[in-house]
Design an enzyme around this catalytic site. Structure first.
Site, mmCIF file in Angstrom:
data_model
loop_
_atom_site.group_PDB
_atom_site.id
_atom_site.type_symbol
_atom_site.label_atom_id
_atom_site.label_comp_id
_atom_site.label_asym_id
_atom_site.label_seq_id
_atom_site.Cartn_x
_atom_site.Cartn_y
_atom_site.Cartn_z
ATOM 1 N N GLU A 8 24.205 46.991 8.309
ATOM 2 C CA GLU A 8 22.822 46.986 8.783
ATOM 3 C C GLU A 8 22.611 45.734 9.633
ATOM 4 O O GLU A 8 22.885 44.625 9.182
ATOM 5 C CB GLU A 8 21.847 46.968 7.610
ATOM 6 C CG GLU A 8 22.047 48.105 6.608
ATOM 7 C CD GLU A 8 21.382 47.784 5.277
ATOM 8 O OE1 GLU A 8 20.219 47.324 5.283
ATOM 9 O OE2 GLU A 8 22.032 47.974 4.243
ATOM 10 N N ARG A 66 20.968 55.154 11.215
ATOM 11 C CA ARG A 66 19.521 55.098 11.053
ATOM 12 C C ARG A 66 18.956 53.926 11.863
ATOM 13 O O ARG A 66 19.591 52.873 11.969
ATOM 14 C CB ARG A 66 19.180 54.945 9.571
ATOM 15 C CG ARG A 66 17.698 54.861 9.275
ATOM 16 C CD ARG A 66 17.379 54.998 7.788
ATOM 17 N NE ARG A 66 15.964 54.743 7.589
ATOM 18 C CZ ARG A 66 14.999 55.593 7.880
ATOM 19 N NH1 ARG A 66 15.297 56.780 8.379
ATOM 20 N NH2 ARG A 66 13.736 55.288 7.691
ATOM 21 N N TYR A 68 15.089 51.858 12.480
ATOM 22 C CA TYR A 68 13.705 51.777 12.017
ATOM 23 C C TYR A 68 13.171 50.371 12.232
ATOM 24 O O TYR A 68 13.913 49.446 12.622
ATOM 25 C CB TYR A 68 13.593 52.159 10.536
ATOM 26 C CG TYR A 68 14.436 51.327 9.596
ATOM 27 C CD1 TYR A 68 13.873 50.303 8.843
ATOM 28 C CD2 TYR A 68 15.797 51.587 9.451
ATOM 29 C CE1 TYR A 68 14.649 49.551 7.973
ATOM 30 C CE2 TYR A 68 16.574 50.844 8.586
ATOM 31 C CZ TYR A 68 15.992 49.826 7.856
ATOM 32 O OH TYR A 68 16.763 49.079 7.001
ATOM 33 N N ASP A 70 11.558 47.018 10.684
ATOM 34 C CA ASP A 70 11.518 46.279 9.422
ATOM 35 C C ASP A 70 10.797 44.963 9.662
ATOM 36 O O ASP A 70 11.330 44.058 10.303
ATOM 37 C CB ASP A 70 12.945 46.029 8.927
ATOM 38 C CG ASP A 70 12.975 45.312 7.582
ATOM 39 O OD1 ASP A 70 11.911 45.163 6.960
ATOM 40 O OD2 ASP A 70 14.067 44.892 7.165
ATOM 41 N N GLU A 75 15.824 47.390 13.125
ATOM 42 C CA GLU A 75 17.027 47.354 12.295
ATOM 43 C C GLU A 75 17.818 48.635 12.532
ATOM 44 O O GLU A 75 17.265 49.742 12.521
ATOM 45 C CB GLU A 75 16.678 47.207 10.817
ATOM 46 C CG GLU A 75 17.901 47.150 9.915
ATOM 47 C CD GLU A 75 17.616 46.557 8.546
ATOM 48 O OE1 GLU A 75 18.462 46.716 7.652
ATOM 49 O OE2 GLU A 75 16.546 45.936 8.381
ATOM 50 N N TRP A 435 20.021 59.349 2.990
ATOM 51 C CA TRP A 435 21.451 59.069 3.025
ATOM 52 C C TRP A 435 22.237 60.059 2.182
ATOM 53 O O TRP A 435 23.336 60.464 2.555
ATOM 54 C CB TRP A 435 21.727 57.643 2.541
ATOM 55 C CG TRP A 435 21.246 56.579 3.471
ATOM 56 C CD1 TRP A 435 20.134 55.792 3.321
ATOM 57 C CD2 TRP A 435 21.851 56.182 4.722
ATOM 58 N NE1 TRP A 435 20.010 54.945 4.389
ATOM 59 C CE2 TRP A 435 21.049 55.143 5.259
ATOM 60 C CE3 TRP A 435 22.979 56.602 5.423
ATOM 61 C CZ2 TRP A 435 21.351 54.523 6.474
ATOM 62 C CZ3 TRP A 435 23.289 55.983 6.642
ATOM 63 C CH2 TRP A 435 22.483 54.963 7.156
#
Length: 476
Positions: A8, A66, A68, A70, A75, A435
């Site tokens: 991440e 993914r 999104y 944050d 992220e 996930w």
């Protein structure tokens, strides 16, 4: 590598003076909206994921990963990867997604994203989190975890991204003393911000290891090791070393081959001391009263991995040989690692600039250059201006991240998830994608508990099976 791994990455955002009237959260939101609404890179979430992630805050991508928002920044979470080269490719795909978005939005000359971990102006830090799938029966004893912490605290000698200056963050009940002498340059961006070794709730009490047990898989078979200590690497070579050596040490842990009595007296203090040591001796104190250099620590882990893992597959053999090359170069010829190890590359660039401009480490100009090293735009980022040696260059140039932004890894659960992402892009139907599961409406769902399985056939059968029309479908 043969281990499910994901990374991440949290990105900083730099804006030109003409954009400074904007809130710092505007462009991350614009890019997120562009990717899902215009570029059709994925499917946006229709539901709350938690209180900080409302509908529309992000979603899953066509590559199985993914993206999104944050706390105001973007992220990107890579899809699950089984091999080291794939992991580095899909980590780089996050950079490619953001770069291409700014080009499409005609903002590349005014806005840029930086893959770093500190904000020199506010003192804030943002992370690069590593996720490693492990067997549930792995022995997480105090001794094994202590030895793992010894590896993690010392690996920064080749994984650190480097930083100008220092920070002394306040934890819940602990404030590190101010350094008597200011730190000009250190190995790691995250080291100063780690205040615990193992801890569960880490938003304001960052630990080396996040102890939260959230496997995102069948909890009876697997656990997920979530690491917060790592820096974001610009160099694919350094990224491969960071992930690959850690995966190798986890294999040793699962095989119960880690050494005993190889525990640091204070892993947090050692992490900071190694990062700040200008002598590069990197001496740490062990719990048994002995002292040892971080380089010697890494050689011991390398020798263990060589003994128990060599010959497993070509990628592991490449890793072991490269690990050895890096440790030898750190001791004998650090210049060979320019372009490969980030902190060495950044320091070399800064020292070259300082010599030409006749300035010192206290010049604020250096903090700006520090940030520009992490600029993901190849036309502006200082990392991209470096020409590494042949060995490093061959690895760094072997990736095609542009092809990975819309195509998932073919050998993990990300493949099946990506099929669902593509399916729901073209249909006005309610869905939930996670996930480890996919839901159609709120009553019909498919569990995907094994990240080693692709679930391609299962996902196709689930998505295309006949379903009765509901009032909600008619409304949609």
């Amino acid at each position: 590598m043969d281990r499910i791994v994901g990374v991440e990455t949290e990105y900083g955002c730099l804006m030109s003076s003409e954009e400074l009237h904007c809130n710092s959260e505007v462009w991350p939101a614009k890019v997120k909206n562009y990717l899902f609404n215009k570029a059709r890179a994925g499917t946006i979430d229709l539901h709350y994921r938690d209180y900080e992630e409302p509908p529309g805050n992000g979603g899953f991508l066509l590559n199985g990963g993914r993206l999104y928002l944050d706390m105001g920044h973007i992220e990107y979470a890579s899809p699950e990867c089984l091999h080291l080269h794939d992991l580095v490719t899909y980590e780089m795909a996050g950079d490619e997604l953001l770069r291409s978005s700014l080009v499409a939005l005609e903002a590349g000359d005014r806005v840029t994203f930086i893959k770093n971990n500190v904000d020199h102006h506010t003192g804030a830090t943002f992370g690069c989190h590593e996720n490693y799938l492990m067997k549930r029966e792995a022995q997480f004893t105090p001794s094994a975890l202590g030895t793992l912490l010894t590896f993690l605290a010392t690996r920064q000698i080749f994984t650190g991204a480097g930083r100008v200056g220092q920070a002394n963050p306040l934890a819940f009940d602990f404030e590190p003393p101010q350094a008597e002498t200011p730190v000009a340059f250190q190995l790691s961006q995250r080291a100063d911000h780690i205040v615990n070794d193992i801890y569960q709730w880490v938003q304001f009490n960052r630990a080396i290891i996040n102890a939260r047990d959230e496997p995102l898989a069948d909890y009876r078979k697997y656990r997920r090791l979530h690491l917060l200590i790592g820096d974001s690497n610009m160099s694919p070579f350094a990224n491969a070393l960071k992930i690959g050596t850690t995966a190798a040490v986890l294999s040793l842990l699962e095989q119960r081959q880690l050494p005993r009595n190889f525990v640091l007296n204070d892993a947090v203090r050692s992490t900071r001391d190694i990062s700040r040591d200008p002598t590069r001796k990197w001496i740490v104190d062990l719990e048994n009263g002995k002292t040892i250099g971080a380089l010697d620590v890494q050689w011991q882990f390398h020798d263990l991995a060589q003994r128990h893992l060599r010959g497993k597959d070509p990628e592991t053999d490449w890793l072991l040989e490269t690990w050895s090359f890096v440790l030898e170069s750190l001791e004998q010829n650090p210049q060979a690692l320019i372009g490969g190890v980030d902190w060495i590359t950044k320091r070399w660039l800064l020292e070259t600039f300082m010599a030409s401009e006749k300035i010192g480490w206290d010049d604020p100009w250096l903090q700006s250059l520090d940030l520009e090293y992490h600029n993901i735009d190849p036309q502006r980022g200082l990392f991209f201006s470096v020409t590494p040696g042949k060995r490093v260059a061959e690895w760094n140039n072997s990736f095609q991240p542009a092809t990975a932004i819309r195509v998932p890894p073919a050998n993990t659960r990300a493949s099946g998830r990506a099929r669902a992402v593509a399916y729901f892009q073209d249909r006005h139907q309610p869905y939930v994608i996670n996930w480890d599961s996919i839901a159609h409406n709120s009553r019909d769902f498919l569990v995907m508990g094994d990240p080693f399985e692709t679930y391609n056939e299962e996902v196709d059968k689930f998505l295309f099976k006949p379903r009765p029309v509901t009032n909600q479908d008619e409304h949609e």
